[in-house]
Design a protein around this motif. Sequence first.
Motif, PDB file in Angstrom:
ATOM      1  N   VAL A 134      -1.507   8.358   5.434  1.00 59.88           N
ATOM      2  CA  VAL A 134      -2.934   8.033   5.313  1.00 59.88           C
ATOM      3  C   VAL A 134      -3.651   8.445   6.598  1.00 59.88           C
ATOM      4  O   VAL A 134      -3.251   8.026   7.695  1.00 59.88           O
ATOM      5  CB  VAL A 134      -3.152   6.533   5.043  1.00 59.88           C
ATOM      6  N   SER A 193      -4.498   6.135   9.973  1.00 59.17           N
ATOM      7  CA  SER A 193      -3.726   4.893   9.886  1.00 59.17           C
ATOM      8  C   SER A 193      -2.881   4.665  11.135  1.00 59.17           C
ATOM      9  O   SER A 193      -2.210   3.635  11.264  1.00 59.17           O
ATOM     10  CB  SER A 193      -2.834   4.914   8.647  1.00 59.17           C
ATOM     11  N   PHE A 222      -5.081  13.004  -4.974  1.00 61.81           N
ATOM     12  CA  PHE A 222      -5.017  11.558  -4.703  1.00 61.81           C
ATOM     13  C   PHE A 222      -4.023  10.909  -5.667  1.00 61.81           C
ATOM     14  O   PHE A 222      -4.281  10.808  -6.868  1.00 61.81           O
ATOM     15  CB  PHE A 222      -6.408  10.951  -4.866  1.00 61.81           C
ATOM     16  N   THR A 266      -4.903   1.054  -4.427  1.00 59.91           N
ATOM     17  CA  THR A 266      -4.514   2.414  -4.088  1.00 59.91           C
ATOM     18  C   THR A 266      -4.326   2.525  -2.575  1.00 59.91           C
ATOM     19  O   THR A 266      -4.503   1.548  -1.842  1.00 59.91           O
ATOM     20  CB  THR A 266      -5.585   3.421  -4.537  1.00 59.91           C
ATOM     21  N   GLN A 267      -3.995   3.716  -2.104  1.00 58.05           N
ATOM     22  CA  GLN A 267      -3.758   3.902  -0.671  1.00 58.05           C
ATOM     23  C   GLN A 267      -5.006   3.671   0.167  1.00 58.05           C
ATOM     24  O   GLN A 267      -4.917   3.470   1.383  1.00 58.05           O
ATOM     25  CB  GLN A 267      -3.216   5.302  -0.409  1.00 58.05           C
ATOM     26  N   GLN A 268      -6.196   3.676  -0.457  1.00 56.85           N
ATOM     27  CA  GLN A 268      -7.430   3.403   0.273  1.00 56.85           C
ATOM     28  C   GLN A 268      -7.822   1.928   0.227  1.00 56.85           C
ATOM     29  O   GLN A 268      -8.851   1.536   0.782  1.00 56.85           O
ATOM     30  CB  GLN A 268      -8.570   4.260  -0.296  1.00 56.85           C
ATOM     31  N   ARG A 308     -12.727   2.630  -7.988  1.00 57.78           N
ATOM     32  CA  ARG A 308     -12.964   4.043  -7.667  1.00 57.78           C
ATOM     33  C   ARG A 308     -13.844   4.693  -8.739  1.00 57.78           C
ATOM     34  O   ARG A 308     -14.674   5.539  -8.439  1.00 57.78           O
ATOM     35  CB  ARG A 308     -11.625   4.762  -7.554  1.00 57.78           C
ATOM     36  N   LEU A 319     -16.652   6.405  -3.608  1.00 62.21           N
ATOM     37  CA  LEU A 319     -15.286   6.257  -3.114  1.00 62.21           C
ATOM     38  C   LEU A 319     -14.456   7.506  -3.363  1.00 62.21           C
ATOM     39  O   LEU A 319     -13.574   7.845  -2.576  1.00 62.21           O
ATOM     40  CB  LEU A 319     -14.615   5.044  -3.774  1.00 62.21           C
TER      41      LEU A 319
END
Length: 310
Positions: free
Chosen positions: A78, A81, A177, A189-191, A198, A204
Amino acid sequence: MRIAVTGGSGRLGVSVVNHLASRGHEVHSLDRAASGLISSADDAVHQHTLDLADSAAAKDALGAIQPEGVVHLAAIAVPFSAPEDVILRTNVQLCFSVLSAAVDAGASRVLVASSPTVLGYGTPQGWSPQYLPIDEEHPIAPWNAYALSKATLEATVRMFVAQLGDSARFGAFRPCFVISPEEWRGAPTQQGHTVAERLARPELASVSLFNYVDARDAAGFVERWLEAAEQIPNGEVFFVGADDAMARGPLSELVPQYFPGTEGISAHLTGTQAAFTSAKALRLLGWRPQRSWRTELEGEPLAATSVHLS
């Protein structure tokens, strides 16, 4: 085939490991921790816990496994991160160490996970696509350490091809994604937000031009590449994404809202068509995605319109 998957406990790795095992391959997952989401049926999967940043440990592990194929997914996954220098150093070192160890272990097929972020979207200076849909020929312009690390991974693949020729086959893929199976059921999700969020908040997904791919479809691409690596040009890079956009409205209307001046090139995107095309994967490998958010998102009624096929 005996296949080693680095980062096998990750968001994409679990689906890759489970898919390859279900297809009859002997799979070895290498990660810092084992995953309870990985199937261990029939002893088809072997989980190895190690720090792949230790190049000696990576060399020893792959040397003991003696894989025919290596799928390198391990990375700080990510952007932002971790400190920028840590992301760049870690991801580049991991790739070089794993590919070197794979070659030393006699692997004949090595596939590396890159990212669409190499294009440069999201830069504070402003970015717009040069044309749509985006394919592998689109210029790249990484603007952060994560994107730069992925561009460097692709360059590393080219280096090994130049160094070894066709004695081994190398490739790179840019999964869009990634949505894992549990994320369709509401997991973040990873976000940090959900798929439903989303879709409800286009901003987003707008930064990445509404791209996405089901992790199981990406796993199917990995298998197909491993099967066909010797029949395609060495060192190829592939976009791997869904055939439709992660959006409720057409991109011909949405993209110009977030990327002013793209009205002309966005007009080419009809119906549910995505901003990225995986046509190269279809042409060279016969792979195409099988899943859409319209069919996979829990609680989402099936759309009346069909998904665009690239």
